[in-house]
Design an enzyme around this catalytic site. Structure first.
Site, PDB file in Angstrom:
ATOM      1  CB  SER A   1      -0.842  -0.022   1.279  1.00 49.23           C
ATOM      2  OG  SER A   1      -1.446   1.236   1.517  1.00 49.23           O
TER       3      SER A   1
ATOM      4  CE1 TYR B   1      -3.584  -1.809   5.694  1.00 47.86           C
ATOM      5  CE2 TYR B   1      -3.384   0.475   4.949  1.00 47.86           C
ATOM      6  CZ  TYR B   1      -3.543  -0.871   4.669  1.00 47.86           C
ATOM      7  OH  TYR B   1      -3.653  -1.292   3.365  1.00 47.86           O
TER       8      TYR B   1
HETATM    9  C1  8X3 Z   1      -5.041   1.497   1.478  1.00 47.71           C
HETATM   10  C2  8X3 Z   1      -4.629   2.877   1.243  1.00 47.71           C
HETATM   11  O1  8X3 Z   1      -4.724   5.269   2.116  1.00 47.71           O
HETATM   12  O2  8X3 Z   1      -6.078   3.645   3.294  1.00 47.71           O
HETATM   13  O3  8X3 Z   1      -3.983   0.623   1.544  1.00 47.71           O
HETATM   14  O4  8X3 Z   1      -3.718   3.626   3.544  1.00 47.71           O
HETATM   15  S1  8X3 Z   1      -4.795   3.879   2.615  1.00 47.71           S
END
Ligand code: 8X3
Length: 246
Positions: A131, A144
């Site tokens: 990502s 994340y």
């Molecule tokens: C997804 C993109 O912008 O939510 O991997 O991190 S974001």
């Protein structure tokens, strides 16, 4: 001789689109995920797709998948996702653990298990779906972005360690992609909040756009390694710079 591609997280979104696309490119595709009913439907529709029940957080499940494969030419480590958007100060340890478990350790498990077959193929491709969060941080994204940075770092390490082996190590890093589940999972099923992520954005990427990029990387000649392909919608110039019309 037909080549075999394994796609994890293939029951929806980018994983499903990638399984479909690689089948169209002539691969035998092993579509792996937890939700077997969805995979069975996909396989019933496309003969080149074989369903495989897989939980990337389980050593046994991953070992079972590896044992079921005659060969593996392409591995797409796609299983992953985000849970929560709390600031670090309010970060939930269980969410962070889950994200690390799936995105990082899940990729590690599957990679370790299938690497011997990728090498044996003589022209393997190990593709990590990371990502833009793998190299950028943003407020609320701590758990994340930490996990995706980890996955990116694992990818770079692998490329160094496998230099000299017949395996390409490719990273595809998408920005804003509107899929049916990514934002919904992040917001624990709150559809209204999930919808707001894409509100007014003229054209977020689709799962097919990312599958297209993955297929392009995978189908380059054997000596061409696409280290990292970053793909965003035109409306997203950077993580925080998103054009919205309403
Ligand atoms: C997804 C993109 O912008 O939510 O991997 O991190 S974001």
């Amino acid at each position: 001789m037909r080549r075999t591609a394994v796609v994890t997280g293939a029951s929806s979104g980018i994983g499903e689109a990638t399984a479909r696309r690689l089948a169209a490119e002539g691969y035998d595709v092993v579509a792996a995920a937890r939700r077997r009913e969805r995979l069975d439907k996909l396989a019933a529709e496309i003969p080149a797709i074989r369903p495989a029940t897989l939980d990337v957080t389980s050593d046994e499940s991953v070992a079972e998948l590896a044992a079921s494969l005659d060969r593996c030419d392409v591995l797409v480590n796609n299983a992953g996702g985000a849970v929560g958007l709390e600031p670090v100060s309010g970060g939930l340890v269980d969410d962070w653990r889950q994200m690390y478990e799936v995105n990082v350790l899940g990729s590690l498990r599957v990679t370790k298990a299938l690497l011997p077959k990728l090498i044996e193929s003589g022209d393997g491709v190990l593709l990590m779906l990371t990502s833009t969060a793998g190299f950028t941080s943003y407020e609320g994204g701590g758990g994340y972005t930490a996990a995706k940075h980890g996955q990116t770092s694992m990818t770079e390490t692998l490329r160094l360690e496998l230099c000299g082996e017949p395996v390409r190590v490719v990273e595809v890093a998408p920005g804003m992609v509107q899929t049916e589940e990514f934002a919904l999972t992040r917001f624990r099923g709150d559809a209204e909040r999930a919808q707001k992520v894409y509100q007014g954005v003229p054209d977020p990427l689709t799962a097919d756009d990312v599958a297209d990029a993955i297929a392009w990387c995978v189908t380059r000649p054997a000596h061409v390694n696409v280290d990292r392909l970053v793909i965003r919608p035109r409306a997203q110039a950077a993580q925080h710079k998103v054009h919205r019309v309403s």
